[in-house]
Design a protein around this motif. Structure first.
Motif, short mmCIF file in Angstrom:
data_model
loop_
_atom_site.label_atom_id
_atom_site.label_comp_id
_atom_site.label_asym_id
_atom_site.label_seq_id
_atom_site.Cartn_x
_atom_site.Cartn_y
_atom_site.Cartn_z
N TRP A 1 33.98 32.56 49.96
CA TRP A 1 33.18 31.61 50.70
C TRP A 1 33.86 30.15 50.09
CZ3 TRP A 1 30.96 27.29 48.63
CH2 TRP A 1 29.96 26.99 49.10
N PHE A 2 33.81 29.84 49.08
CA PHE A 2 34.52 29.05 48.47
C PHE A 2 36.11 28.47 48.95
CE2 PHE A 2 36.52 26.27 45.37
CZ PHE A 2 35.69 25.37 44.89
N LYS A 3 36.78 29.25 49.05
CA LYS A 3 38.39 28.59 49.28
C LYS A 3 38.40 28.55 50.65
CE LYS A 3 42.53 29.48 49.90
NZ LYS A 3 44.29 28.58 48.76
N ARG A 4 37.42 28.99 51.90
CA ARG A 4 37.15 29.07 53.17
C ARG A 4 36.74 27.29 53.57
NH1 ARG A 4 34.26 33.76 54.69
NH2 ARG A 4 32.46 32.35 54.80
N THR A 5 35.37 27.21 52.39
CA THR A 5 35.11 26.09 52.52
C THR A 5 35.79 24.59 52.49
OG1 THR A 5 33.06 26.80 51.35
CG2 THR A 5 32.65 25.13 52.53
N ARG B 1 45.52 38.58 48.94
CA ARG B 1 46.87 38.83 48.31
C ARG B 1 47.38 39.71 47.94
NH1 ARG B 1 50.77 36.14 45.10
NH2 ARG B 1 50.82 33.95 45.17
N ILE B 2 48.90 40.79 48.20
CA ILE B 2 48.39 42.03 48.03
C ILE B 2 48.81 42.00 46.60
CG2 ILE B 2 50.81 43.88 47.79
CD1 ILE B 2 51.43 43.45 50.66
N ALA B 3 49.46 41.37 46.12
CA ALA B 3 48.91 41.22 44.40
C ALA B 3 49.57 39.63 43.83
CB ALA B 3 50.42 42.15 43.56
N GLY B 4 49.50 39.84 42.59
CA GLY B 4 49.77 38.72 41.76
C GLY B 4 48.11 37.77 42.12
N GLU B 5 48.63 36.37 41.53
CA GLU B 5 47.71 35.33 41.69
C GLU B 5 47.86 34.57 42.54
OE1 GLU B 5 45.58 34.04 38.01
OE2 GLU B 5 45.22 36.33 37.71
N SER B 6 47.01 33.75 43.27
CA SER B 6 47.32 32.51 43.72
C SER B 6 47.93 31.31 43.19
CB SER B 6 45.91 31.77 44.62
OG SER B 6 46.50 30.17 45.32
N HIS B 7 48.38 30.39 43.59
CA HIS B 7 48.87 29.53 42.74
C HIS B 7 48.70 27.74 43.43
CE1 HIS B 7 52.52 31.73 41.08
NE2 HIS B 7 52.25 32.36 42.17
N TYR B 8 47.77 28.53 44.01
CA TYR B 8 47.07 26.95 45.20
C TYR B 8 44.89 27.16 44.13
CZ TYR B 8 50.66 24.51 47.23
OH TYR B 8 51.69 24.07 48.00
N PRO B 9 44.85 26.67 43.09
CA PRO B 9 43.66 26.77 42.41
C PRO B 9 43.05 25.23 43.49
CG PRO B 9 44.97 26.16 40.61
CD PRO B 9 46.24 26.66 42.31
N ALA C 1 39.14 25.12 52.50
CA ALA C 1 40.20 25.15 52.63
C ALA C 1 40.39 24.25 54.47
CB ALA C 1 40.95 26.50 53.16
N GLU C 2 38.24 24.63 54.80
CA GLU C 2 38.31 23.55 56.29
C GLU C 2 38.20 22.56 55.97
OE1 GLU C 2 35.71 27.04 57.95
OE2 GLU C 2 38.14 28.28 59.30
N GLY C 3 37.55 22.26 54.71
CA GLY C 3 36.70 20.80 54.53
C GLY C 3 38.61 19.73 54.69
N PHE C 4 39.62 20.86 54.18
CA PHE C 4 40.84 19.58 53.69
C PHE C 4 41.19 19.03 55.32
CE2 PHE C 4 45.11 21.21 54.19
CZ PHE C 4 45.50 20.49 53.36
N TYR C 5 41.54 20.06 55.99
CA TYR C 5 41.86 19.90 57.75
C TYR C 5 40.67 19.09 58.10
CZ TYR C 5 44.29 23.92 56.96
OH TYR C 5 45.32 24.93 57.14
N HIS C 6 39.65 19.39 58.07
CA HIS C 6 38.85 18.12 59.11
C HIS C 6 38.27 16.62 58.00
CE1 HIS C 6 36.49 20.93 61.31
NE2 HIS C 6 36.10 21.12 60.00
#
Ligand code: UDP
Ligand code: MG
Length: 323
Positions: free
Chosen positions: A141-145, A210-218, A147-152
């Motif tokens: 939920w956090f990433k989605r909100t 992600r298939i494995a590993g961690e996001s590099h975009y905190p 990220a979408e806020g980012f575009y707005h």
């Protein structure tokens, strides 16, 4: 069936991706084979990995892949430069060797089956094809909100970006040649590509996790990217400051008139609180505005240096230096 077979380069930036590369590299290879089998692309098409100064075994894995199968190629940057710079390095490297590129992340999040539709769109005359996420149910939920806020926010600030499109896109040779003329050091590719123009379209796809590993975009990096995007594409924040300055000036002017009238009527009281409040308010606004303007000056400073945006240290197709 289709007479023209373009050479496709799939360009993939990789930073510390030793867990996912062995899995996803096969998926990319199979995709190339399938597309080539259908006659949509040339059999000389390639997967080009860009090792962005990884600290793990990523480069060794890429070198091994390149040795085993000529459809894999790799370049290694001299140090970590960040996703945007790594991607640009790969695109510029591919530019002279291909007819079309598709850029994608190496973590398997973007559905590679959207490539079919992208290549079809190119055959129909599009120079740029944006991969757009249909939905984001796999994101938290956090990433989605955020990220979408980012575009707005980006669009409100005048940096026109395609909604829910990250860096999964097809670029033709022609679009790449034009992109090469954009010399800016502060890179924000998804804002720059729409500026290049040409006939474009979007292809919808579902984004997996992600298939494995961690996001590099905190969050920190996302905010930095958003800020970079806004300030490198738009002077809207400076205009907002001008507007704010105007507003505060008008209010202050009314305040002055009011104070004079009150003084003339003899109704003045020693107003320590109101004076302090105004001084603090003005000080705060001025510092904030100075900060934003300073940010632009910093950008100008970096741009005037015109330092190289990446440095390719090694290429898998070049022989190692003689001992
Ligand atoms: N990446 C890179 N350099 C960096 C950070 C990331 O080349 O400094 C690559 C990374 O390997 C991946 C892509 O950029 O292929 C996107 O990163 P990630 O998947 O971590 O971001 P997210 O999908 O979570 O936004
Ligand atoms: Mg990812």
């Amino acid at each position: 069936m289709v007479e023209k077979q373009p050479v496709l380069y799939i360009v993939i930036p990789c930073y510390n991706e030793q867990e996912v590369l062995p899995i996803t590299s096969g998926m990319f290879r199979d995709k190339l084979r399938q597309l080539a089998g259908e006659g949509k692309i040339s059999p000389d098409s390639r997967v080009l990995f860009v090792n962005d100064g990884s600290k793990d075994n990523t480069w060794a894995i890429i070198q091994k892949l390149a040795e085993e199968d000529p459809c894999f190629e790799g370049i290694c940057l001299s140090r970590n430069r960040g996703h945007q710079n790594a991607l640009l390095a790969g695109l510029m490297e591919a530019r002279t060797r291909c007819d079309i590129t598709i850029s994608i992340d190496c973590d398997g999040q973007d559905d590679i089956n959207a490539m079919d539709a992208m290549v079809d769109a190119w055959h129909e005359g599009c120079e740029v094809v944006y991969g757009v996420r249909a939905k984001r149910d796999t994101d938290t939920w956090f990433k989605r909100t955020t990220a979408e806020g980012f575009y707005h926010i980006m669009n409100a600030m005048g940096a026109k970006v395609v909604f829910n499109h990250a860096d999964y896109r097809l670029l033709s040779r022609r679009a790449l040649d034009e992109l090469a003329h954009y010399k800016e050091v502060n890179l924000f590719l998804r804002g720059m590509v729409p500026l290049v123009g040409f006939k474009s379209t979007s292809v919808l796809y579902d984004r997996a996790s992600r298939i494995a590993g961690e996001s590099h975009y905190p969050l920190r990096k996302m905010l930095a990217l958003a800020f970079d995007g806004i300030t490198s594409l738009s002077v809207q924040p400076i205009r907002l400051i001008t507007g704010l300055g105007l507003l505060v000036s008008i209010v202050s002017f009314i305040g002055v008139v009011w104070a004079v009238v009150e003084a003339l009527l003899g109704a003045t009281v020693a107003g320590w609180a109101s004076t302090t409040a105004i001084v603090c308010f003005m000080g705060g606004i001025q510092l904030l505005c100075l900060g934003v303007i300073g940010e632009y000056i910093g950008k100008i400073y970096m741009e005037t240096k015109a330092r190289p945006r990446f440095c390719v240290a090694e290429r898998t197709w070049e022989k190692e230096r003689e001992e």
